[in-house]
Design a protein around this motif. Sequence first.
Motif, PDB file in Angstrom:
ATOM      1  N   LEU A 126       1.026  -1.171   0.083  1.00  0.00           N
ATOM      2  CA  LEU A 126       0.129  -0.087  -0.134  1.00  0.00           C
ATOM      3  C   LEU A 126       0.937   1.250   0.004  1.00  0.00           C
ATOM      4  O   LEU A 126       0.522   2.304  -0.650  1.00  0.00           O
ATOM      5  CB  LEU A 126      -0.902  -0.189   1.476  1.00  0.00           C
ATOM      6  CG  LEU A 126      -1.749   1.269   1.542  1.00  0.00           C
ATOM      7  CD1 LEU A 126      -2.686   1.649   0.345  1.00  0.00           C
ATOM      8  CD2 LEU A 126      -2.626   1.236   2.724  1.00  0.00           C
TER       9      LEU A 126
ATOM     10  N   LEU B  61      -5.286  -0.430  -5.220  1.00  0.00           N
ATOM     11  CA  LEU B  61      -5.409  -0.407  -3.661  1.00  0.00           C
ATOM     12  C   LEU B  61      -5.283   0.922  -3.316  1.00  0.00           C
ATOM     13  O   LEU B  61      -5.919   1.687  -2.521  1.00  0.00           O
ATOM     14  CB  LEU B  61      -4.474  -1.440  -3.076  1.00  0.00           C
ATOM     15  CG  LEU B  61      -4.636  -1.389  -1.679  1.00  0.00           C
ATOM     16  CD1 LEU B  61      -5.864  -1.750  -1.036  1.00  0.00           C
ATOM     17  CD2 LEU B  61      -3.678  -2.320  -0.896  1.00  0.00           C
ATOM     18  N   GLY B  62      -4.047   1.672  -3.742  1.00  0.00           N
ATOM     19  CA  GLY B  62      -3.866   3.026  -3.323  1.00  0.00           C
ATOM     20  C   GLY B  62      -4.935   4.026  -3.653  1.00  0.00           C
ATOM     21  O   GLY B  62      -5.248   4.912  -2.924  1.00  0.00           O
TER      22      GLY B  62
END
Length: 413
Positions: A119, A319-320
């Motif tokens: 992440l 995801l970021g």
Amino acid sequence: MTDGTPTTLTDRIEAALRDVRDPNADLSVFDAGFVENIDAADGEVTIEADLTALDGQTSTQVVQAMLHAVDDVDGVESVHVERTTPTSEGQAGVASFDHVVAVASAKGGVGKSTVATQLACALAADSDVALFDADIHGPNVPELLDVTGPVHSSEAGDPLPVRVGGMDVMSVGLMESGAPLAWRGAMAHDALEDLFENTAWRNDDVLVLDLPPGTGDVVLTTLQEVPVDGVVVVTTPFHASVSDTSRTVELFRDNDVPVLGTVVNMAEYVCDCCGEPNDLFAGDALADLDADVLAELPFSHDLQGTPAPGAVPDAVSGLGDAVGDALDTAGEVGVEDPAADIRGLPPQERKELVRDRFTALEGGESFVLVSDRDPTPVGQFLGRLADAPREAFDPFEVRRETPEAWVLETVKP
């Protein structure tokens, strides 16, 4: 003292501290003038110490040595070192960041540190990111990023994070070189507090905080002392892991920490030979999760490699963005108007608003209520308004949307 033997608890503590040395001057911490006061009440010991003269790494080592020495003294139940040194100016401390995102898990072994590291690297594509490994008993981040210490100090004496491709990284593992960290709660708390307050970060956009697994003292104390904007919870699809994760989500909300969502790790395995995806865990345990799913990550070789800031596997590329979007909406209630929002209203006004909105509906129409407390008991009031038993309301759903907001959704019979 009598015949040179310490008689009181304070005397025994002082004797133990005289064995702790200032490594720079080869003096005891007393002779070096570090110890300003000792408060020993009912076995709970607080040592006030001025460590201004030491650099960040040496200061941390001295604090740890003081904790170890006093913790072994007969009659000591707990020990805490309180620094009298003010926090350094500039970018020292976690308060310098625009956003702090914690990554947590209900259990160990679900890939929490891997997700936290990936992440941070994903966010580093667009932001100045730092990664703080707060898993003090099992600091895995240095190994995942393939970085080592030593940790150097700034001109002001604050510990400097290690740089990895433009990303700041701090971990106790960078200082201990693989040594086992069998610290008690107070020792772990003091070491983390020192790094939280004094690390001289270069980046200041986003801090990703890799918490220890579970919900022990270190986790709860960290959430209380660090301005966390939201937590990402990591789980596997295994039913026991999901069940524990749901309870952990509720605990975070009870402690007023916004839950940004869940990352489901090891969601599937894609066969190297035929390319066919396979579920690693049977059933649909994810249906019981009381949090949005931000990403479902496969069990793959890509995620087992060494990540780099700004360059992550395809599986985590979104995801970021998902975490960024969740940060933007953290604290908002995801319901459509019109909803009866009774948050902050006096009791009588709450009742009147619910009555007005509900009685205005036709049978079969949806009723949505937003409250700052569990609205489940409102079902009985709705039953009286509709002259129908509680069982006639289908569906009747209550969920904790944010730490400060509950949502009730039903249909008028």
